[in-house]
Design a protein around this motif. Structure first.
Motif, PDB file in Angstrom:
ATOM      1  N   ARG A  20       0.839  -1.199   0.000  1.00 51.33           N
ATOM      2  CA  ARG A  20       0.000   0.000   0.000  1.00 51.33           C
ATOM      3  C   ARG A  20       0.876   1.253   0.000  1.00 51.33           C
ATOM      4  O   ARG A  20       1.939   1.291   0.602  1.00 51.33           O
ATOM      5  N   ALA A  21       0.387   2.288  -0.683  1.00 49.33           N
ATOM      6  CA  ALA A  21       1.096   3.568  -0.738  1.00 49.33           C
ATOM      7  C   ALA A  21       0.082   4.701  -0.812  1.00 49.33           C
ATOM      8  O   ALA A  21      -1.004   4.538  -1.374  1.00 49.33           O
ATOM      9  N   ARG A  22       0.428   5.829  -0.226  1.00 49.44           N
ATOM     10  CA  ARG A  22      -0.443   7.006  -0.318  1.00 49.44           C
ATOM     11  C   ARG A  22      -0.369   7.567  -1.734  1.00 49.44           C
ATOM     12  O   ARG A  22       0.697   7.580  -2.347  1.00 49.44           O
ATOM     13  N   PRO A  23      -1.487   8.057  -2.256  1.00 53.22           N
ATOM     14  CA  PRO A  23      -1.447   8.636  -3.605  1.00 53.22           C
ATOM     15  C   PRO A  23      -0.594   9.893  -3.610  1.00 53.22           C
ATOM     16  O   PRO A  23      -0.743  10.767  -2.757  1.00 53.22           O
ATOM     17  N   GLY A  24       0.320   9.994  -4.541  1.00 54.98           N
ATOM     18  CA  GLY A  24       1.197  11.163  -4.630  1.00 54.98           C
ATOM     19  C   GLY A  24       1.092  11.814  -5.993  1.00 54.98           C
ATOM     20  O   GLY A  24       0.052  11.760  -6.652  1.00 54.98           O
ATOM     21  N   GLN A  25       2.206  12.393  -6.432  1.00 54.15           N
ATOM     22  CA  GLN A  25       2.236  13.102  -7.709  1.00 54.15           C
ATOM     23  C   GLN A  25       2.955  12.296  -8.787  1.00 54.15           C
ATOM     24  O   GLN A  25       3.320  12.841  -9.812  1.00 54.15           O
ATOM     25  N   ASN A  65      -2.652   2.058 -14.014  1.00 50.78           N
ATOM     26  CA  ASN A  65      -1.596   1.792 -14.994  1.00 50.78           C
ATOM     27  C   ASN A  65      -0.487   2.823 -14.869  1.00 50.78           C
ATOM     28  O   ASN A  65      -0.703   3.946 -14.386  1.00 50.78           O
ATOM     29  N   CYS A  66       0.706   2.440 -15.324  1.00 53.62           N
ATOM     30  CA  CYS A  66       1.833   3.366 -15.369  1.00 53.62           C
ATOM     31  C   CYS A  66       1.624   4.346 -16.522  1.00 53.62           C
ATOM     32  O   CYS A  66       1.301   3.931 -17.638  1.00 53.62           O
ATOM     33  N   LYS A  67       1.812   5.627 -16.266  1.00 56.19           N
ATOM     34  CA  LYS A  67       1.670   6.621 -17.326  1.00 56.19           C
ATOM     35  C   LYS A  67       2.794   6.531 -18.350  1.00 56.19           C
ATOM     36  O   LYS A  67       2.634   6.934 -19.493  1.00 56.19           O
ATOM     37  N   GLY A  68       3.936   5.990 -17.913  1.00 54.05           N
ATOM     38  CA  GLY A  68       5.074   5.933 -18.815  1.00 54.05           C
ATOM     39  C   GLY A  68       4.960   4.881 -19.895  1.00 54.05           C
ATOM     40  O   GLY A  68       5.328   5.114 -21.045  1.00 54.05           O
ATOM     41  N   CYS A  69       4.444   3.681 -19.542  1.00 53.78           N
ATOM     42  CA  CYS A  69       4.405   2.576 -20.511  1.00 53.78           C
ATOM     43  C   CYS A  69       3.041   1.893 -20.580  1.00 53.78           C
ATOM     44  O   CYS A  69       2.873   0.947 -21.341  1.00 53.78           O
ATOM     45  N   ASP A  70       2.084   2.329 -19.759  1.00 55.59           N
ATOM     46  CA  ASP A  70       0.718   1.802 -19.742  1.00 55.59           C
ATOM     47  C   ASP A  70       0.641   0.381 -19.178  1.00 55.59           C
ATOM     48  O   ASP A  70      -0.365  -0.295 -19.363  1.00 55.59           O
ATOM     49  N   GLN A  71       1.674  -0.073 -18.481  1.00 53.36           N
ATOM     50  CA  GLN A  71       1.622  -1.380 -17.842  1.00 53.36           C
ATOM     51  C   GLN A  71       0.718  -1.331 -16.613  1.00 53.36           C
ATOM     52  O   GLN A  71       0.700  -0.350 -15.874  1.00 53.36           O
ATOM     53  N   HIS A  72      -0.045  -2.413 -16.399  1.00 53.91           N
ATOM     54  CA  HIS A  72      -0.873  -2.513 -15.196  1.00 53.91           C
ATOM     55  C   HIS A  72       0.051  -2.662 -13.987  1.00 53.91           C
ATOM     56  O   HIS A  72       0.811  -3.623 -13.890  1.00 53.91           O
ATOM     57  N   ILE A  73      -0.023  -1.717 -13.035  1.00 57.16           N
ATOM     58  CA  ILE A  73       0.895  -1.748 -11.893  1.00 57.16           C
ATOM     59  C   ILE A  73       0.158  -1.842 -10.548  1.00 57.16           C
ATOM     60  O   ILE A  73       0.799  -1.860  -9.508  1.00 57.16           O
ATOM     61  N   GLY A  74      -1.176  -1.904 -10.575  1.00 57.84           N
ATOM     62  CA  GLY A  74      -1.896  -2.047  -9.307  1.00 57.84           C
ATOM     63  C   GLY A  74      -3.305  -1.506  -9.377  1.00 57.84           C
ATOM     64  O   GLY A  74      -3.936  -1.510 -10.435  1.00 57.84           O
ATOM     65  N   TRP A  75      -3.781  -0.992  -8.222  1.00 54.35           N
ATOM     66  CA  TRP A  75      -5.141  -0.495  -8.097  1.00 54.35           C
ATOM     67  C   TRP A  75      -5.171   0.723  -7.175  1.00 54.35           C
ATOM     68  O   TRP A  75      -4.345   0.866  -6.278  1.00 54.35           O
ATOM     69  N   GLY A  76      -6.139   1.582  -7.429  1.00 57.49           N
ATOM     70  CA  GLY A  76      -6.430   2.659  -6.498  1.00 57.49           C
ATOM     71  C   GLY A  76      -7.653   2.262  -5.690  1.00 57.49           C
ATOM     72  O   GLY A  76      -8.644   1.767  -6.253  1.00 57.49           O
ATOM     73  N   PHE A  77      -7.594   2.434  -4.367  1.00 52.71           N
ATOM     74  CA  PHE A  77      -8.701   2.048  -3.487  1.00 52.71           C
ATOM     75  C   PHE A  77      -9.358   3.301  -2.919  1.00 52.71           C
ATOM     76  O   PHE A  77      -8.688   4.165  -2.351  1.00 52.71           O
ATOM     77  N   THR A 113     -13.664  10.493  -4.554  1.00 54.58           N
ATOM     78  CA  THR A 113     -13.143  10.625  -5.909  1.00 54.58           C
ATOM     79  C   THR A 113     -11.615  10.529  -5.957  1.00 54.58           C
ATOM     80  O   THR A 113     -11.035  10.341  -7.027  1.00 54.58           O
ATOM     81  N   VAL A 114     -10.972  10.662  -4.801  1.00 51.79           N
ATOM     82  CA  VAL A 114      -9.512  10.545  -4.714  1.00 51.79           C
ATOM     83  C   VAL A 114      -9.189   9.265  -3.949  1.00 51.79           C
ATOM     84  O   VAL A 114      -9.789   9.010  -2.897  1.00 51.79           O
ATOM     85  N   PRO A 115      -8.279   8.426  -4.438  1.00 52.17           N
ATOM     86  CA  PRO A 115      -7.992   7.170  -3.737  1.00 52.17           C
ATOM     87  C   PRO A 115      -7.461   7.404  -2.330  1.00 52.17           C
ATOM     88  O   PRO A 115      -6.642   8.296  -2.103  1.00 52.17           O
ATOM     89  N   ALA A 116      -7.938   6.593  -1.397  1.00 54.27           N
ATOM     90  CA  ALA A 116      -7.409   6.646  -0.038  1.00 54.27           C
ATOM     91  C   ALA A 116      -5.994   6.094  -0.001  1.00 54.27           C
ATOM     92  O   ALA A 116      -5.152   6.553   0.763  1.00 54.27           O
ATOM     93  N   PHE A 117      -5.752   5.090  -0.834  1.00 53.88           N
ATOM     94  CA  PHE A 117      -4.405   4.536  -0.961  1.00 53.88           C
ATOM     95  C   PHE A 117      -4.302   3.749  -2.260  1.00 53.88           C
ATOM     96  O   PHE A 117      -5.306   3.401  -2.880  1.00 53.88           O
ATOM     97  N   MET A 118      -3.062   3.496  -2.657  1.00 54.71           N
ATOM     98  CA  MET A 118      -2.790   2.676  -3.827  1.00 54.71           C
ATOM     99  C   MET A 118      -2.356   1.293  -3.364  1.00 54.71           C
ATOM    100  O   MET A 118      -1.711   1.135  -2.325  1.00 54.71           O
ATOM    101  N   GLY A 119      -2.709   0.272  -4.141  1.00 59.99           N
ATOM    102  CA  GLY A 119      -2.184  -1.077  -3.931  1.00 59.99           C
ATOM    103  C   GLY A 119      -1.322  -1.419  -5.132  1.00 59.99           C
ATOM    104  O   GLY A 119      -1.839  -1.666  -6.220  1.00 59.99           O
ATOM    105  N   LEU A 120       0.002  -1.406  -4.965  1.00 63.35           N
ATOM    106  CA  LEU A 120       0.931  -1.571  -6.080  1.00 63.35           C
ATOM    107  C   LEU A 120       1.509  -2.985  -6.103  1.00 63.35           C
ATOM    108  O   LEU A 120       1.883  -3.529  -5.063  1.00 63.35           O
TER     109      LEU A 120
END
Length: 209
Positions: A77-82, A106-118, A134-141
């Motif tokens: 888990r990670a906090r949503p950042g920039q 998805n990754c903005k750089g290569c469009d690979q699936h890298i996880g989920w926003g919760f 509307t803003v994810p509480a956390f990311m699951g990478l």
């Protein structure tokens, strides 16, 4: 004073090898900074999720081995950042984390699936969703699609990948346009110059905000 080159080189290596962030394993665009990683344990759906502790970027973090059908993913888990993450439309499927809806990330750089926003959501007694953030509480990478590294190393590798992509497309262009061996030799100079221009552009680029 004399400069100790070995000592300087060692310090430079330490900077490059520091684990400051998690980058995309494919394109090395940064996806989560070290300070955004969540060390605390979260409630999860015990039927399909197995929590365990793992050291990531020199932090002792709780990670989760989660299954969905035949698929299993180990996530942190990670906090949503920039960093460079884009979210796809939401899903109504059951979540690994009770009280949170999810969207594929998805990754903005290569469009690979890298996880989920919760996303936190409020439900009525019968399970009907009353409100959804509307803003994810956390990311699951997904851990296997990440690489711990320093910001300098991520930038270096990301620039190298962009240069390799530019070289690859120039090679395709070169072989497609060359109608005669002499014409191909004539094109080589301009292709080499475009390759250098692409390299300089890559070196000047910043891949995260």
């Amino acid at each position: 004073m004399f400069r100790d080159d070995d000592s300087l080189s060692s310090r430079e290596d330490d900077v490059l090898d520091a684990e400051e962030l998690l980058a995309c394993a494919n394109c090395f665009v940064p996806l989560a900074l070290k300070e955004e990683l969540i060390e605390e344990k979260s409630e999860s759906c015990k039927e399909v999720v197995y929590p365990y502790e793992l050291t990531v970027c020199d932090l002792d973090c709780w990670c989760y081995s989660a299954t969905h059908g035949q698929d299993r993913h180990d996530i942190i888990r990670a906090r949503p950042g920039q960093c460079a993450i884009k979210l796809l439309p939401s899903s109504s499927d059951v979540s690994w984390f009770p009280g949170y809806a999810w969207r594929i990330a998805n990754c903005k750089g290569c469009d690979q699936h890298i996880g989920w926003g919760f996303f936190a959501q409020k439900c009525s007694c019968d399970g009907y969703v009353l409100e959804r953030e509307t803003v994810p509480a956390f990311m699951g990478l997904i851990l296997t699609r990440l690489r711990p590294c320093s910001a300098a190393r991520a930038k270096e590798k990301s620039q190298l990948r962009q240069l390799q992509c530019a070289t690859h497309f120039e090679s395709i262009f070169y072989h497609a346009e060359g109608n005669h061996p002499l014409q191909r030799l004539g094109q080589l100079g301009s292709l080499q110059q475009r390759r250098l221009d692409a390299y300089e552009e890559a070196m000047d680029s910043v891949f995260w905000t």
